[in-house]
Scaffold this active site. Structure first.
Site, PDB file in Angstrom:
ATOM      1  N   LYS A   1     -10.228 -23.427 -49.266  1.00  0.00           N
ATOM      2  CA  LYS A   1     -11.648 -23.134 -49.110  1.00  0.00           C
ATOM      3  C   LYS A   1     -12.420 -24.341 -48.590  1.00  0.00           C
ATOM      4  O   LYS A   1     -13.495 -24.192 -48.013  1.00  0.00           O
ATOM      5  CB  LYS A   1     -12.224 -22.618 -50.423  1.00  0.00           C
ATOM      6  CG  LYS A   1     -11.634 -21.254 -50.766  1.00  0.00           C
ATOM      7  CD  LYS A   1     -12.246 -20.632 -51.998  1.00  0.00           C
ATOM      8  CE  LYS A   1     -11.751 -19.198 -52.204  1.00  0.00           C
ATOM      9  NZ  LYS A   1     -10.350 -19.126 -52.669  1.00  0.00           N
TER      10      LYS A   1
HETATM   11  C1  LIG Z   1      -9.570 -17.922 -52.484  1.00  0.00           C
HETATM   12  C2  LIG Z   1      -8.113 -18.089 -52.487  1.00  0.00           C
HETATM   13  C3  LIG Z   1      -7.257 -17.133 -51.907  1.00  0.00           C
HETATM   14  C4  LIG Z   1      -7.755 -15.806 -51.364  1.00  0.00           C
HETATM   15  O1  LIG Z   1      -8.440 -15.901 -50.141  1.00  0.00           O
HETATM   16  P1  LIG Z   1      -9.319 -14.668 -49.617  1.00  0.00           P
HETATM   17  O2  LIG Z   1     -10.014 -15.157 -48.417  1.00  0.00           O
HETATM   18  O3  LIG Z   1     -10.247 -14.312 -50.736  1.00  0.00           O
HETATM   19  O4  LIG Z   1      -8.356 -13.557 -49.330  1.00  0.00           O
HETATM   20  C5  LIG Z   1      -5.896 -17.404 -51.872  1.00  0.00           C
HETATM   21  N1  LIG Z   1      -5.398 -18.541 -52.392  1.00  0.00           N
HETATM   22  C6  LIG Z   1      -6.191 -19.477 -52.956  1.00  0.00           C
HETATM   23  C7  LIG Z   1      -5.579 -20.702 -53.533  1.00  0.00           C
HETATM   24  C8  LIG Z   1      -7.567 -19.292 -53.012  1.00  0.00           C
HETATM   25  O5  LIG Z   1      -8.345 -20.254 -53.564  1.00  0.00           O
END
Ligand SMILES: *Cc1c(COP(=O)(O)O)cnc(C)c1O
Length: 468
Positions: free
Chosen positions: A112
């Site tokens: 993120k």
């Molecule tokens: C947020 C997250 C996801 C999921 O991503 P999306 O865009 O919501 O599908 C997968 N792995 C980790 C470690 C995350 O923090």
């Protein structure tokens, strides 16, 4: 130049900057570009070996209008300088046709950071130009909050309030939200669940608070986050297999990350299949199989993982895959949070199956994938990555198309889940101070009025509104 329309067809069309500051459309829909920009095969091939931030400028350029190339370049450069790896998002080879894209070298060790580090700068820049401020309220079960706090801490024009379920996130995750010391960041530990936090945030955006504090959102429905994630699909595909099609396996929660892969494909990147990798919360795997979208109770996993009942960004794909005769289809054929079950039209299901497939791995399979990655390639992987590896391992029949697994978190974020023999993942040395810094947070009841009073009291946008 790209304009943006809501999937529900009843919100005003906006440009990029407004879409970024708005988050969720006023009709409850999600913004998508009215048309898809195209990148030529030559342009894509030219990404090979270029700095990540330069590719980011080329990929994002057609989606925005008012931000100049020089400004975008400066912000992308700064955003990706916060990553602790010179390649920003390095691609590792695990076997002849299997690659892992490491998206976790940012300040909070989660993918993120890739989007958050850029959109915080874009938002602050746009707000400064407009002489405006904004207030961001975000609910988090862990990774989103930390990434947002790191990205927005200390910004001049944004106040950030993160809500997380008290006592239900890991210490590392909590400390990433509570130790910045920045005056514009407020961590609220809510006495409730993640769902309660989400409900509180959602309610904030429907009350008078939205206008009073010029509320925006940075959860994965924000289009600017998706756009920032499109970039690494290009860089990794070109690095793994120049000018050839690749497959992607993506650990999926809210469908934001994998939707970015779909966007890359619509822009011209040769992608064969986008595979949704799910843990026990497998609503999309079931939908693809049966054509019926059905919300079920979430199973709490023994280990700490993301959970998602209704993957919000799936609405974007439904909209893109709507039957041609359907025009705007408002609201996005039957899709609304209130609807817990609906049958996808045949044409929509067929269109989605052309681009995506899905697989799920349970906890036993995930643990086995963690051990196998350690044994065979000497890599420690986090449980999300392991789900995608487990799902990828099943198709050993076709090794002609390179397969790229998106690795979305550093193994040290989930050390208890990652128990390769005698190996416990360690936090990188640059995070040494994290566990001893002093924490700032406020514990609060699961109470809408109390949360709203707090948001109003810390929002500088609200004060500016009153003053001017
Ligand atoms: C947020 C997250 C996801 C999921 O991503 P999306 O865009 O919501 O599908 C997968 N792995 C980790 C470690 C995350 O923090």
């Amino acid at each position: 130049m790209t304009r943006y329309i809501s999937t529900r067809g009843e919100a005003p069309e906006l440009g990029f900057c407004d879409v970024m500051l708005t988050g969720l459309a006023r009709d409850g829909g999600l913004y998508v570009p009215a048309t898809w920009p195209q990148l030529s095969a030559d342009t894509i091939a030219g990404f090979f070996g270029r700095p990540y931030w330069e590719v980011a400028v080329d990929v994002i350029r057609p989606f925005r209008r008012r931000i100049t190339d020089a400004e975008l370049g400066r912000m992308a450069n700064e955003a990706y300088a916060t990553f602790r790896h010179p390649a920003v998002v390095p691609l590792r080879q695990m076997s002849p046709h299997q690659f892992v894209l490491e998206l976790f070298h940012g300040p909070t060790l989660a993918f993120k950071d890739v989007a958050m580090q850029l959109i915080s700068r874009l938002m602050d820049h746009v707000l400064a130009k407009r002489d405006q401020r904004t207030t961001i309220v975000v609910a988090t079960s862990g990774d989103t909050g930390g990434a947002a706090v790191e990205a927005f801490a200390g910004l001049e024009n944004v106040d950030l309030i993160v809500l997380f379920p008290h006592g239900r996130i890991s210490e590392v995750q909590r400390r990433m939200m509570t130790t910045t010391g920045a005056a514009n960041v407020h961590a609220l530990a809510i006495e409730g669940t993640f769902d309660d936090c989400q409900a509180l945030v959602k309610e904030c955006s429907t009350t008078s608070l939205r206008d009073a504090t010029s509320l925006s959102g940075v959860n994965s429905i924000n289009w600017a986050r998706i756009v920032a994630q499109v970039v690494y699909y290009f860089t990794s595909a070109v690095a793994a297999a120049p000018a050839r099609a690749v497959d992607f396996r993506v650990p999926t929660g809210n469908f934001g990350d994998i939707f970015a892969g779909y966007v890359a494909k619509r822009m011209g990147l040769p992608v064969r299949t986008l595979r949704i990798a799910a843990n026990v919360n497998d609503i999309l795997a079931r939908t693809l199989k049966t054509g019926i979208y059905e919300v079920r109770e979430v199973h709490a996993t023994r280990r700490r993982r993301w959970t998602s009942r209704s993957p919000r960004n799936f609405e974007r794909l439904l909209f893109e895959s709507r039957p041609a005769r359907c025009g705007r289809c408002a609201p996005s054929h039957g899709f609304a949070e209130a609807v817990r079950r609906f049958v996808l039209p045949d044409a929509t299901l067929a269109a989605i199956r052309e681009e995506f497939d899905a697989g799920r791995a349970d906890e036993t399979e995930t643990a086995a994938a963690i051990r196998a990655a350690w044994r065979e390639a000497g890599e420690l992987v986090d449980p999300h990555t392991a789900v995608a590896l487990a799902v990828a391992d099943r198709d050993t029949t076709d090794t002609t198309v390179p397969s790229i697994v998106l690795s979305t978190a550093h193994p040290a974020k989930f050390p208890d889940a990652v128990e390769a023999p005698r190996q416990r993942p360690q936090l990188p040395a640059w995070l040494d101070g994290l566990m001893t810094k002093s924490e700032h947070m406020k514990v609060m009841k699961n109470d809408q009025a109390e949360v709203e009073r707090f948001v109003l009291s810390v929002s500088r946008a609200a004060k500016q509104g009153v003053a001017g």
